[in-house]
Design a protein around this motif. Structure first.
Motif, short mmCIF file in Angstrom:
data_model
loop_
_atom_site.label_atom_id
_atom_site.label_comp_id
_atom_site.label_asym_id
_atom_site.label_seq_id
_atom_site.Cartn_x
_atom_site.Cartn_y
_atom_site.Cartn_z
N ASN A 40 -18.60 18.64 -14.19
CA ASN A 40 -17.44 19.53 -14.23
C ASN A 40 -16.45 19.12 -15.33
OD1 ASN A 40 -18.42 21.11 -12.14
ND2 ASN A 40 -17.23 20.05 -10.58
N VAL A 41 -16.21 17.82 -15.47
CA VAL A 41 -15.30 17.34 -16.51
C VAL A 41 -15.90 17.62 -17.89
CG1 VAL A 41 -14.25 15.29 -17.57
CG2 VAL A 41 -14.18 15.61 -15.08
N MET A 42 -17.17 17.33 -18.05
CA MET A 42 -17.83 17.57 -19.35
C MET A 42 -17.77 19.05 -19.70
SD MET A 42 -18.68 14.71 -20.58
CE MET A 42 -19.75 15.25 -21.87
N LEU A 69 -9.59 14.62 -25.18
CA LEU A 69 -10.09 13.26 -25.36
C LEU A 69 -9.62 12.38 -24.21
CD1 LEU A 69 -11.38 10.90 -26.92
CD2 LEU A 69 -9.25 10.75 -28.26
N ALA A 70 -8.37 12.52 -23.81
CA ALA A 70 -7.85 11.72 -22.69
C ALA A 70 -8.63 12.01 -21.41
CB ALA A 70 -6.36 12.00 -22.49
N GLN A 71 -9.01 13.26 -21.21
CA GLN A 71 -9.83 13.61 -20.03
C GLN A 71 -11.18 12.90 -20.10
OE1 GLN A 71 -10.27 17.81 -19.23
NE2 GLN A 71 -8.10 18.18 -19.69
N LEU A 72 -11.79 12.90 -21.29
CA LEU A 72 -13.08 12.21 -21.44
C LEU A 72 -12.92 10.72 -21.15
CD1 LEU A 72 -14.85 13.51 -24.69
CD2 LEU A 72 -15.66 13.70 -22.34
N GLU A 73 -11.87 10.13 -21.71
CA GLU A 73 -11.66 8.68 -21.54
C GLU A 73 -11.38 8.31 -20.09
OE1 GLU A 73 -9.88 7.50 -25.93
OE2 GLU A 73 -8.49 8.31 -24.43
N ALA A 74 -10.78 9.22 -19.35
CA ALA A 74 -10.42 8.93 -17.95
C ALA A 74 -11.58 9.16 -16.98
CB ALA A 74 -9.23 9.81 -17.54
N THR A 75 -12.66 9.72 -17.47
CA THR A 75 -13.78 10.06 -16.61
C THR A 75 -14.79 8.92 -16.57
OG1 THR A 75 -13.53 12.38 -17.13
CG2 THR A 75 -15.65 11.71 -16.26
N ARG A 77 -26.11 5.79 -15.47
CA ARG A 77 -27.11 6.01 -16.52
C ARG A 77 -26.53 6.69 -17.77
NH1 ARG A 77 -28.88 10.04 -12.62
NH2 ARG A 77 -28.75 12.10 -13.54
N PHE A 78 -25.30 7.18 -17.68
CA PHE A 78 -24.65 7.86 -18.81
C PHE A 78 -23.61 7.01 -19.52
CE2 PHE A 78 -25.81 11.34 -15.87
CZ PHE A 78 -26.61 12.10 -16.71
N ILE A 79 -23.36 5.81 -19.05
CA ILE A 79 -22.24 5.02 -19.56
C ILE A 79 -22.31 4.81 -21.07
CG2 ILE A 79 -21.13 2.75 -19.52
CD1 ILE A 79 -21.54 2.75 -16.47
N GLY A 80 -23.43 4.34 -21.58
CA GLY A 80 -23.55 4.08 -23.01
C GLY A 80 -23.37 5.34 -23.84
N THR A 81 -24.04 6.39 -23.43
CA THR A 81 -23.95 7.67 -24.14
C THR A 81 -22.53 8.22 -24.05
OG1 THR A 81 -26.27 8.08 -23.60
CG2 THR A 81 -24.99 9.95 -24.37
N HIS A 82 -21.91 8.08 -22.89
CA HIS A 82 -20.54 8.56 -22.70
C HIS A 82 -19.58 7.81 -23.64
CE1 HIS A 82 -17.21 10.46 -20.62
NE2 HIS A 82 -16.64 9.27 -20.52
N LYS A 83 -19.76 6.51 -23.77
CA LYS A 83 -18.90 5.72 -24.67
C LYS A 83 -19.08 6.18 -26.12
CE LYS A 83 -18.28 1.61 -21.89
NZ LYS A 83 -18.43 0.17 -21.79
N ARG A 84 -20.30 6.49 -26.51
CA ARG A 84 -20.55 6.99 -27.88
C ARG A 84 -19.95 8.38 -28.05
NH1 ARG A 84 -25.12 3.99 -26.81
NH2 ARG A 84 -26.32 5.78 -26.06
N LEU A 85 -20.00 9.19 -26.99
CA LEU A 85 -19.38 10.51 -27.03
C LEU A 85 -17.86 10.37 -27.21
CD1 LEU A 85 -19.44 13.61 -26.70
CD2 LEU A 85 -19.27 13.24 -24.23
N ILE A 86 -17.25 9.49 -26.47
CA ILE A 86 -15.81 9.25 -26.61
C ILE A 86 -15.49 8.82 -28.04
CG2 ILE A 86 -13.91 7.70 -25.95
CD1 ILE A 86 -15.04 7.80 -23.08
N SER A 87 -16.26 7.92 -28.58
CA SER A 87 -16.03 7.45 -29.95
C SER A 87 -16.13 8.61 -30.95
CB SER A 87 -17.05 6.36 -30.29
OG SER A 87 -16.88 5.95 -31.62
#
Length: 145
Positions: free
Chosen positions: A13-15, A71-77, A82-92
């Protein structure tokens, strides 16, 4: 629904909200950007309507602020494990996109004559590169899901 499923639904939902918000903002800014880019490319910037230029600058400023909120919403999520690494790269990548938007807005100056074209061009390239990285990470998230 178990806790992992709930976390996945929340993350999805956040994505969806962030990417929909990004797309909506891009659709709102695109006509202004296209008109400005055309004036630059046609070497007609000095003839660019001052009121339109001011409106473009204001819209870019508001759009950049909206991207920063997304961006703040992404960072707060917190994504599922299994998505942590990909999520961090997405935030970057999204952070790079916002920085490109900030740089583009800063390049405008107060009048068309004040536009810093090398900075504008570099910001456009930075945004394009960041968008490519965002799409790559979204594709990975979709495959993992």
């Amino acid at each position: 629904m178990n806790k992992n499923q709930q976390k996945m639904v929340h993350y999805s939902n956040v994505m969806n909200a962030v990417m929909s918000g990004t797309e909506e903002e891009q659709n709102r800014l695109s006509p202004k950007f296209t008109a400005l880019r055309k004036a630059i490319d046609d070497k007609q910037l000095t003839e660019f309507d001052a009121g339109e230029y001011t409106s473009t600058h204001e819209l870019f400023t508001a759009g950049t602020a909206h991207y920063a909120e997304l961006l703040a919403q992404l960072e707060a999520t917190m994504p599922p494990a299994r998505f942590i690494g990909t999520h961090k790269r997405l935030i970057s990548a999204y952070r790079d996109f916002v920085a490109g938007c900030e740089a583009m807005t800063a390049s405008l100056g107060d009048t068309p004559a004040d536009l810093d074209q090398p900075a504008f061009d570099a910001a456009e390239k930075a945004q394009d590169d960041a968008t490519e990285h965002i799409l790559t990470q979204l594709s990975k998230i979709t495959r993992l899901a």
